[in-house]
Scaffold this motif. Structure first.
Motif, PDB file in Angstrom:
ATOM      1  N   MET A   1       7.663  37.975 -36.627  1.00 37.31           N
ATOM      2  CA  MET A   1       7.685  37.536 -38.012  1.00 37.31           C
ATOM      3  C   MET A   1       7.021  36.163 -38.096  1.00 37.31           C
ATOM      4  SD  MET A   1       8.919  38.196 -41.222  1.00 37.31           S
ATOM      5  CE  MET A   1      10.062  39.522 -40.937  1.00 37.31           C
ATOM      6  N   ILE A   2       6.147  35.992 -39.070  1.00 39.53           N
ATOM      7  CA  ILE A   2       5.505  34.702 -39.301  1.00 39.53           C
ATOM      8  C   ILE A   2       6.199  34.037 -40.486  1.00 39.53           C
ATOM      9  CG2 ILE A   2       3.387  33.518 -39.979  1.00 39.53           C
ATOM     10  CD1 ILE A   2       1.847  35.720 -38.532  1.00 39.53           C
ATOM     11  N   TYR A   3       6.795  32.878 -40.234  1.00 42.51           N
ATOM     12  CA  TYR A   3       7.512  32.117 -41.247  1.00 42.51           C
ATOM     13  C   TYR A   3       6.666  30.942 -41.735  1.00 42.51           C
ATOM     14  CZ  TYR A   3      11.733  34.578 -39.748  1.00 42.51           C
ATOM     15  OH  TYR A   3      12.663  35.536 -39.456  1.00 42.51           O
ATOM     16  N   TRP A   4       7.134  30.301 -42.822  1.00 46.46           N
ATOM     17  CA  TRP A   4       6.494  29.112 -43.366  1.00 46.46           C
ATOM     18  C   TRP A   4       6.311  28.068 -42.270  1.00 46.46           C
ATOM     19  CZ3 TRP A   4       8.124  24.049 -43.662  1.00 46.46           C
ATOM     20  CH2 TRP A   4       7.402  23.203 -44.505  1.00 46.46           C
ATOM     21  N   ASP A   5       7.322  27.926 -41.410  1.00 40.45           N
ATOM     22  CA  ASP A   5       7.298  26.922 -40.350  1.00 40.45           C
ATOM     23  C   ASP A   5       6.154  27.144 -39.364  1.00 40.45           C
ATOM     24  OD1 ASP A   5      10.404  25.838 -40.710  1.00 40.45           O
ATOM     25  OD2 ASP A   5      10.144  27.978 -41.084  1.00 40.45           O
ATOM     26  N   ASP A   6       5.676  28.389 -39.256  1.00 40.57           N
ATOM     27  CA  ASP A   6       4.610  28.737 -38.306  1.00 40.57           C
ATOM     28  C   ASP A   6       3.210  28.452 -38.849  1.00 40.57           C
ATOM     29  OD1 ASP A   6       6.556  29.833 -36.508  1.00 40.57           O
ATOM     30  OD2 ASP A   6       6.593  31.651 -37.746  1.00 40.57           O
ATOM     31  N   VAL A   7       3.102  28.240 -40.140  1.00 46.01           N
ATOM     32  CA  VAL A   7       1.805  28.046 -40.791  1.00 46.01           C
ATOM     33  C   VAL A   7       1.326  26.613 -40.558  1.00 46.01           C
ATOM     34  CG1 VAL A   7       0.609  28.020 -43.014  1.00 46.01           C
ATOM     35  CG2 VAL A   7       2.322  29.782 -42.532  1.00 46.01           C
ATOM     36  N   GLU A   8       0.037  26.471 -40.223  1.00 45.83           N
ATOM     37  CA  GLU A   8      -0.540  25.149 -39.980  1.00 45.83           C
ATOM     38  C   GLU A   8      -1.640  24.857 -40.991  1.00 45.83           C
ATOM     39  OE1 GLU A   8      -1.709  24.320 -35.976  1.00 45.83           O
ATOM     40  OE2 GLU A   8      -0.006  25.430 -35.143  1.00 45.83           O
ATOM     41  N   VAL A   9      -1.585  23.663 -41.597  1.00 47.82           N
ATOM     42  CA  VAL A   9      -2.646  23.226 -42.499  1.00 47.82           C
ATOM     43  C   VAL A   9      -3.947  23.157 -41.702  1.00 47.82           C
ATOM     44  CG1 VAL A   9      -3.485  21.316 -43.937  1.00 47.82           C
ATOM     45  CG2 VAL A   9      -1.063  21.973 -44.014  1.00 47.82           C
ATOM     46  N   GLY A  10      -5.005  23.699 -42.288  1.00 44.53           N
ATOM     47  CA  GLY A  10      -6.308  23.725 -41.627  1.00 44.53           C
ATOM     48  C   GLY A  10      -6.595  25.044 -40.936  1.00 44.53           C
ATOM     49  N   ALA A  11      -5.576  25.852 -40.733  1.00 43.16           N
ATOM     50  CA  ALA A  11      -5.780  27.144 -40.069  1.00 43.16           C
ATOM     51  C   ALA A  11      -6.638  28.046 -40.952  1.00 43.16           C
ATOM     52  CB  ALA A  11      -4.441  27.808 -39.777  1.00 43.16           C
ATOM     53  N   GLU A  12      -7.605  28.687 -40.335  1.00 42.25           N
ATOM     54  CA  GLU A  12      -8.478  29.618 -41.041  1.00 42.25           C
ATOM     55  C   GLU A  12      -8.257  31.012 -40.485  1.00 42.25           C
ATOM     56  OE1 GLU A  12     -12.749  28.775 -42.086  1.00 42.25           O
ATOM     57  OE2 GLU A  12     -13.068  30.476 -40.740  1.00 42.25           O
ATOM     58  N   ARG A  13      -8.316  31.988 -41.387  1.00 40.97           N
ATOM     59  CA  ARG A  13      -8.105  33.369 -40.964  1.00 40.97           C
ATOM     60  C   ARG A  13      -9.030  34.298 -41.730  1.00 40.97           C
ATOM     61  NH1 ARG A  13      -2.678  37.053 -41.246  1.00 40.97           N
ATOM     62  NH2 ARG A  13      -3.658  38.873 -40.322  1.00 40.97           N
ATOM     63  N   VAL A  14      -9.659  35.196 -40.992  1.00 40.11           N
ATOM     64  CA  VAL A  14     -10.387  36.290 -41.629  1.00 40.11           C
ATOM     65  C   VAL A  14      -9.384  37.423 -41.769  1.00 40.11           C
ATOM     66  CG1 VAL A  14     -12.285  37.921 -41.431  1.00 40.11           C
ATOM     67  CG2 VAL A  14     -12.582  35.563 -40.633  1.00 40.11           C
ATOM     68  N   PHE A  15      -9.053  37.761 -43.027  1.00 44.43           N
ATOM     69  CA  PHE A  15      -8.051  38.794 -43.279  1.00 44.43           C
ATOM     70  C   PHE A  15      -8.593  40.190 -43.021  1.00 44.43           C
ATOM     71  CE2 PHE A  15      -6.367  35.270 -45.817  1.00 44.43           C
ATOM     72  CZ  PHE A  15      -5.054  35.271 -45.384  1.00 44.43           C
ATOM     73  N   GLY A  16      -9.884  40.389 -43.265  1.00 44.76           N
ATOM     74  CA  GLY A  16     -10.475  41.705 -43.053  1.00 44.76           C
ATOM     75  C   GLY A  16     -11.620  41.955 -44.013  1.00 44.76           C
ATOM     76  N   THR A  17     -12.044  43.218 -44.047  1.00 45.00           N
ATOM     77  CA  THR A  17     -13.182  43.612 -44.869  1.00 45.00           C
ATOM     78  C   THR A  17     -12.818  44.798 -45.753  1.00 45.00           C
ATOM     79  OG1 THR A  17     -14.033  45.104 -43.173  1.00 45.00           O
ATOM     80  CG2 THR A  17     -14.852  42.837 -43.138  1.00 45.00           C
ATOM     81  N   TYR A  18     -13.662  45.016 -46.754  1.00 47.92           N
ATOM     82  CA  TYR A  18     -13.461  46.128 -47.684  1.00 47.92           C
ATOM     83  C   TYR A  18     -14.823  46.635 -48.128  1.00 47.92           C
ATOM     84  CZ  TYR A  18     -11.062  48.869 -51.233  1.00 47.92           C
ATOM     85  OH  TYR A  18     -10.547  49.913 -51.974  1.00 47.92           O
ATOM     86  N   GLU A  19     -15.034  47.949 -48.041  1.00 46.06           N
ATOM     87  CA  GLU A  19     -16.286  48.557 -48.474  1.00 46.06           C
ATOM     88  C   GLU A  19     -16.145  49.038 -49.910  1.00 46.06           C
ATOM     89  OE1 GLU A  19     -17.944  51.368 -45.704  1.00 46.06           O
ATOM     90  OE2 GLU A  19     -17.374  50.106 -44.000  1.00 46.06           O
ATOM     91  N   VAL A  20     -17.026  48.565 -50.762  1.00 44.68           N
ATOM     92  CA  VAL A  20     -16.987  48.872 -52.186  1.00 44.68           C
ATOM     93  C   VAL A  20     -17.743  50.177 -52.435  1.00 44.68           C
ATOM     94  CG1 VAL A  20     -17.537  48.027 -54.494  1.00 44.68           C
ATOM     95  CG2 VAL A  20     -16.992  46.392 -52.660  1.00 44.68           C
ATOM     96  N   THR A  21     -17.072  51.134 -53.072  1.00 37.03           N
ATOM     97  CA  THR A  21     -17.729  52.411 -53.368  1.00 37.03           C
ATOM     98  C   THR A  21     -18.000  52.548 -54.866  1.00 37.03           C
ATOM     99  OG1 THR A  21     -15.706  53.684 -53.733  1.00 37.03           O
ATOM    100  CG2 THR A  21     -16.489  53.495 -51.445  1.00 37.03           C
ATOM    101  N   ARG A  22     -19.013  53.288 -55.164  1.00 35.13           N
ATOM    102  CA  ARG A  22     -19.380  53.557 -56.559  1.00 35.13           C
ATOM    103  C   ARG A  22     -18.225  54.260 -57.291  1.00 35.13           C
ATOM    104  NH1 ARG A  22     -23.690  54.177 -59.882  1.00 35.13           N
ATOM    105  NH2 ARG A  22     -23.578  55.898 -61.370  1.00 35.13           N
TER     106      ARG A  22
END
Length: 151
Positions: A1-22
């Motif tokens: 489990m990731i809690y508020w206490d585990d979050v660091e200012v400055g941390a960057e994350r790529v959440f993922g990708t999404y393919e857009v369809t017609r």
């Protein structure tokens, strides 16, 4: 489990990708944003979009899906959001685009009235396959604090 206490200012994350369809662009537009440039190639060609474009709200919904998939996998202790700041649609999103969602933590604040939670502000940038920003905003997320943090 990731809690508020585990979050660091400055941390960057790529959440993922999404393919857009017609098909999805048309379905969303029919249900939620039936403006001609979201529904018709011919009408879109008459605008600055030049061709069928996704609704900005659809872009926001696709972004949310990417983020929720990522935080569910992480088992983040999220408690929802009171809102977003500075939402901007920078460039059109078209069928065939692949969106990438990246977030950078810019601030975290413990709650003064509810010591068991805190808030996290994240600068979110959504880019297309050419690394061009198509949407930006700052999210505000409430998170549970680790109940064992003081132990």
């Amino acid at each position: 489990m990731i809690y508020w206490d585990d979050v660091e200012v400055g941390a960057e994350r790529v959440f993922g990708t999404y393919e857009v369809t017609r098909e999805e662009v048309l379905e969303f537009a029919r249900k939620y944003d039936p403006q001609p440039f979201h529904l018709s190639d011919e009408e879109a060609a008459k605008t600055h979009f030049g061709r069928l474009a996704a609704s900005g709200w659809h872009t926001a919904a696709m972004t949310m899906r990417v983020i929720v998939d990522a935080i569910t996998e992480d088992q983040q202790a999220g408690l929802g959001s009171p809102g977003v700041d500075d939402l901007r649609w920078q460039k059109p999103v078209y069928p065939g685009d692949t969106l990438t969602v990246t977030g950078t933590v810019v601030e975290k604040t413990p709650s003064r009235s509810k010591p068991e939670i805190g808030s996290v502000r994240t600068q979110t940038i959504v880019t297309n396959q050419d690394h061009v920003p198509v949407m930006t905003y700052t999210s505000i997320v409430l998170m549970r604090r680790n109940p064992d943090a003081d132990a």
